[in-house]
Design a protein around this motif. Sequence first.
Motif, PDB file in Angstrom:
ATOM      1  N   TYR A   1       0.880  -1.207  -0.181  1.00  0.00           N
ATOM      2  CA  TYR A   1       0.076   0.114   0.193  1.00  0.00           C
ATOM      3  C   TYR A   1       0.936   1.263  -0.147  1.00  0.00           C
ATOM      4  CZ  TYR A   1       0.907   0.327   5.092  1.00  0.00           C
ATOM      5  OH  TYR A   1       1.414   0.410   6.304  1.00  0.00           O
TER       6      TYR A   1
ATOM      7  N   CYS B   1       2.650   3.085   3.040  1.00  0.00           N
ATOM      8  CA  CYS B   1       3.308   2.292   3.755  1.00  0.00           C
ATOM      9  C   CYS B   1       4.760   2.959   4.085  1.00  0.00           C
ATOM     10  CB  CYS B   1       3.701   1.012   3.087  1.00  0.00           C
ATOM     11  SG  CYS B   1       5.101   0.039   3.722  1.00  0.00           S
TER      12      CYS B   1
ATOM     13  N   VAL C   1       8.497  -0.979   4.116  1.00  0.00           N
ATOM     14  CA  VAL C   1       8.650  -2.049   3.209  1.00  0.00           C
ATOM     15  C   VAL C   1       8.469  -1.829   1.855  1.00  0.00           C
ATOM     16  CG1 VAL C   1       8.202  -4.346   2.867  1.00  0.00           C
ATOM     17  CG2 VAL C   1       8.759  -3.578   5.107  1.00  0.00           C
ATOM     18  N   CYS C   2       7.109  -1.455   1.625  1.00  0.00           N
ATOM     19  CA  CYS C   2       6.659  -1.153   0.208  1.00  0.00           C
ATOM     20  C   CYS C   2       7.350  -0.471  -0.699  1.00  0.00           C
ATOM     21  CB  CYS C   2       4.988  -0.797   0.216  1.00  0.00           C
ATOM     22  SG  CYS C   2       4.182  -1.908   1.028  1.00  0.00           S
TER      23      CYS C   2
ATOM     24  N   HIS D   1       0.782  -6.720   5.801  1.00  0.00           N
ATOM     25  CA  HIS D   1       0.865  -7.190   4.480  1.00  0.00           C
ATOM     26  C   HIS D   1       1.929  -8.387   4.374  1.00  0.00           C
ATOM     27  CE1 HIS D   1       3.625  -4.769   2.386  1.00  0.00           C
ATOM     28  NE2 HIS D   1       3.126  -3.896   3.547  1.00  0.00           N
TER      29      HIS D   1
HETATM   30 CU   LIG Z   1       4.354  -2.161   3.318  1.00  0.00          CU
END
Ligand SMILES: [Cu+2]
Lengths: 301, 363
Positions: free
Chosen positions: B99, B102, B105-106, B190
């Motif tokens: 998403y 985020c 991480v994303c 996620h």
């Molecule tokens: Cu993320």
Amino acid sequence: MTDRVLAVSWWCQSTTAPWTWTPKAYVGVWAMVAVLLGTYGVAMRRRARTEGLTSRDKRAILWFVLGTLALWVASDWPLGLLGSGYLLSVHTTLYLIYTMVAAPLMVIGIPDWMARRMIDRVRGWGAYRLSTRPWFAVLLLNGVLVFTHIPPVVDAFRASQIGSFALDAMWLVSGMVGWLPIVSPFRGDRVQSPVWKCVYLFVAFGLFPMLPGAFITFSPVPLYRVYELAPRFGDWTPEDDQQLAGALMKVGNVPILWSVIAAVFIKSALEQSRSEQRVGLVDDDGNPVAATPPVPPTPVS
Amino acid sequence: MAIDAPPHPERAPEAPAPRSARGPFALITVAALLVAAVGVIAFLRDDGGDTRPPAPTWRGATVEPARSRPSFTLTGTDGQPYDFAARTAGQLTFLFFGYTNCPDVCPISMATLTQALHDLPGVGAQVVFVTTDPSRDTPERLQEWLGHFEGKVVGLTGTPEQLAAAQQAAGATVAIAEQPDAGGSYTVGHSAAMNVYTPDDLQHLSYPAGTVQSDWMADIPRILAQPGWNGAGSVRVTAAYASPGTGGAGAAYLSVTNTGGDDAIVGITSPDAAAAELHVTSGTTMREATELALPAGATVQLAPGGDHVMLSGLTRELAEGDTITLVVHFREAPATTVQAAVVSYDDLAGRMAQAADAPGGGS
Ligand SMILES: [Cu+2]
């Protein structure tokens, strides 16, 4: 790495938490500054009571306090955290502050009588003597420089508070050793000739940083996992950050290094003219005069 | 050394250096520097990882048994339906669920992958980002956010039910939104895995969060060189480029490696051009060929100055930085779809030479 930055901790370390401008407390940094200034203050107060402080001692206090302040700024939030967890360019900047600002100022801030007592107490004369040898100082300073810029080393050390502290401590100690041949508290242990001083400064501080600088600049990919995987600081990409860090490594030392080299030259030129004046080689305007009074011209008959 | 200082009256006379004290200190320091030097050498040697022959070790996790390319249809940022399995079939594909709000991480996972693909010339791949936060990730927001990354990334959204089904189809844990904080913002838990589908339409590998650009740079060429993973049996297109084309005509160049039995290129088609012909040069004459032999074990190059693919009736102008889709048809091996990068004519020769040296690209 931690997944969040605690409000209070000991030393800065890398993290996966996004950067925020909320100040964090690093107790270890404060303790270090307090211990440094505290012991220095006690030693100075004792000296003032027994033998009194010379004007040189008083100047030393200023230098030491400035050096400790530089150390503090480089270790504490925000610079310390940015450098240990977010931006390689700040890591490099901190290296420059530790070795080129904090270390020399602190060494200049230690008068010879204090240094003698310190070294006596730790029985460190062997280590001290070795450290004043230019070849050794160059080796230690630049060995630490290269070692603390090897990607897996940085990733490993920056991942914990103790590792990050060890990295910073290595920088300070190697920086102090690097400056000893120039500003040792014992004047007799300094490199004496201005020319050799400049050569030493260039070799010790100017030459070797080009290696990691070039290595960092020419790498096509981000080298340090810790900075590549760190949450973004503003719009900076790891590539931008690494390019800036490489540039800083190559030329960041230039202003300080070349100012010092210039100062060494000017000082030696001034001293030379002063000593020439003392032996009557120059007049008040600096014009050379003959060692023996000129023979009055023979009147023409 | 000559710059050693002469003795000076200020030197502490009452504290002569005990000779023994210097020994261990010097020894420790020299030992430490030695360790550092070994570290430097080890690192520099390790850095040459790209030249190692392909080994069955990956920076990511292997998926065994391999999972098939999932089927789901979601909505693209253009509002049109996007059938993942059909649109990415036969192509190296990276699929990520995340998403745009985020914090870590994303964006980092997308950045390291897309930067690596950008730096790997001639590798055609599809990158698909499926939101796990449809209420905040509108198509506009998705498109804007994905625009921060190198190259083209397909952004997909859908109803919560469709998105959950897509994650299940890909074998990912379905994302869950956490409780919003006082300010109404929330994070979404996620799956952090980057799913990799190879041209054989299977997933053999999954890369965790923390995969860096150099990991991708090391693994992607090896993934493409992995026998059996690349759809077209033992025939593989290792590089595809096109020169800039105007007026509806252009040229494309290929490097094809055949590690299996004798085969041949029997035709090229492109959804972006009315016609694509194989042109071979023999001596000073150029003629259209109906087939180009791919002997067993050979690498055949259609390179500037020699053979090439003649494109006519291009549906759009080809400018540097664009890509054009080519489908290469073989007599034996199944057809392979590649994305040819458009590079300037001056760059072509160098890129093709580089492709000839690439892992698995033959001698
Ligand atoms: Cu993320």
